[in-house]
Design an enzyme around this catalytic site. Structure first.
Site, mmCIF file in Angstrom:
data_model
loop_
_atom_site.group_PDB
_atom_site.id
_atom_site.type_symbol
_atom_site.label_atom_id
_atom_site.label_comp_id
_atom_site.label_asym_id
_atom_site.label_seq_id
_atom_site.Cartn_x
_atom_site.Cartn_y
_atom_site.Cartn_z
ATOM 1 N N SER A 22 0.780 -1.228 0.000
ATOM 2 C CA SER A 22 0.000 0.000 0.000
ATOM 3 C C SER A 22 0.815 1.283 0.000
ATOM 4 C CB SER A 22 -0.938 0.017 1.207
ATOM 5 O OG SER A 22 -0.203 0.025 2.425
ATOM 6 N N HIS A 50 -5.527 -4.470 -0.072
ATOM 7 C CA HIS A 50 -5.590 -3.289 -0.938
ATOM 8 C C HIS A 50 -5.953 -3.653 -2.377
ATOM 9 C CE1 HIS A 50 -4.177 -0.294 1.962
ATOM 10 N NE2 HIS A 50 -3.473 -1.281 2.459
ATOM 11 N N LYS A 61 -12.175 -1.218 3.197
ATOM 12 C CA LYS A 61 -11.557 -0.374 2.175
ATOM 13 C C LYS A 61 -12.476 -0.350 0.951
ATOM 14 C CE LYS A 61 -6.811 -0.483 3.862
ATOM 15 N NZ LYS A 61 -7.096 -0.986 5.210
#
Length: 407
Positions: free
Chosen positions: A189, A217, A248
């Site tokens: 990330s 991610h 996320k």
């Protein structure tokens, strides 16, 4: 001991180095993401655009997600009422785990209260299930993976980032009969680079090792159904355990692993981080389930996301700014100095209403401090133009020349 003095000294070191973290009080507005309101310490407010959030696709505002959460709230109330073992398993949890196992092509999935806890609990438990286990960990793995491996009491080997030769050498140096597991990430990330999943799986097959892939991610954002980089590359069947987040791209909260039914059952039965934790509220599980279902079928959201990232990177490159571009959605601009990074962040917020948090040590190595931008499908041309113009002005006018700002 003077405890207050010790605390003052510890906090003072952070202030002196320019890496003391401050919380920005944000009021998110339903339906207006990435726009929000910043409430200053003096009580005044300012409209801002959030450029560093992890709600990568804006799914925290999606009508289907909000409606599912409203329905679950009306049906069940606020909390789950207990741990998964004691009254905290509901039809919402089971439905979510079914969606996740399907998303990753696995027999089962297991929910945790966060992806951090999922990594920590699983990796710290595996040596109980496989006595003598040796874990081979990429040196840039997330703190949750590092902590889980550190706490498990078993053997570990740290290999150089994405260095297949170093990984192979470390595997070859150990007892061939010892159980082995390779732990790595699909998208790292801070730099936005990709892990070589296929090559690592090939090495795992060569040495009879299991694979543990953190897709935090990447889930929701890559692959034809949002199953991550492993799905995009057709490698889901070659990864033994996949870790992901619901907080996320899916825009809600929580974490999970997806694996074989036996693996999930064993982790469920042995991991204290699962056994002794109150389960996710049903309303959260319902929202996450709805989000996954939307993203399994709507590729256009991912396409708009990637386009926003491409445009932002191209325009920042056009200014000559030192960005890192590995082809992912992460857009880091390297400043190289903690105090300079904080100054740029403060000026963007105060002068332009642009919120991007400075990323400093220990999250990244000293000398690589950065501003990390995370464009989304709802960061449109107007928001991108405002950001690019502000960065151009500040990079040139920050009382330091560009070379000094770059480190």
């Amino acid at each position: 001991m003077d405890f207050d003095a010790a605390l003052d000294a510890a906090l003072g070191r952070l202030h002196n180095e320019g890496r003391y973290r401050t919380f920005i009080d944000i009021e998110r507005r339903r339906g207006h993401f990435p726009h929000a309101q910043w409430r200053r310490a003096d009580g005044t407010t300012r409209d801002i655009t959030v450029w560093c959030g992890n709600d990568y696709l804006g799914m925290g505002q999606h009508p289907a997600v909000l409606e599912a959460m409203k329905e679950a709230l009306d049906a069940t109330g606020a909390g789950s009422g207990g741990t998964r073992n004691i009254s905290g398993t509901t039809v919402y949890h089971k439905a979510l785990e079914a969606e996740l196992s399907d998303l990753h092509g696995k027999e089962a999935a297991l929910l945790f209260t966060s992806a951090y806890i999922a990594n920590d609990a699983t990796l710290s438990t595996l040596p109980k299930l496989f006595p003598g286990l040796i874990i081979y960990s990429d040196e840039l793995n997330h703190a949750s993976m590092i902590e889980g491996i550190r706490r498990n009491g078993g053997a570990k080997r740290v290999f150089k980032h994405n260095d297949l030769d170093d990984l192979r050498a470390k595997l070859a140096a150990d007892d061939p009969a010892a159980p082995k597991l390779i732990a790595f990430e699909s998208v790292y990330s801070m730099d936005g680079d990709f892990g070589p999943i296929k090559a690592i799986c090939d090495i795992a097959d060569e040495f009879g090792a299991m694979t543990y892939l953190d897709e935090v991610h990447a889930v929701g954002m890559y692959g034809p159904r949002g199953g991550g980089i492993a799905e995009r590359d057709g490698l889901l069947d070659r990864v033994d355990i996949i870790n992901g987040t619901l907080g996320k791209a899916f825009g809600v909260h929580g974490g999970y692993i997806a694996a074989s039914a036996k693996m999930c059952d064993a982790v469920r039965s042995y991991a204290p981080g699962f056994i002794f934790t109150t389960s996710l509220p049903p309303v959260v599980a319902a929202g996450a389930t709805a989000s996954i279902r939307v993203l399994k079928s709507d590729q256009s959201i991912r396409e708009r996301h990637q386009e926003a990232a491409r445009v932002l990177k191209a325009r920042l490159k056009g200014l000559g700014l030192p960005i890192i571009d590995h082809g992912s959605h992460i857009v880091p601009v390297i400043v190289g100095n903690a105090k300079h990074t904080k100054k740029l962040s403060d000026m963007l917020l105060e002068n332009y209403g642009i919120y991007v948090q400075p990323i400093n040590f220990p999250t990244v190595p000293r000398g690589t401090e950065r501003l990390r931008f995370t464009p989304s499908p709802v960061h449109g041309p107007k928001e991108i133009d405002t950001l690019v113009r502000a960065m151009d002005r500040l990079w040139a006018q920050c009382a330091l020349n560009r070379a000094e700002l770059a480190g």
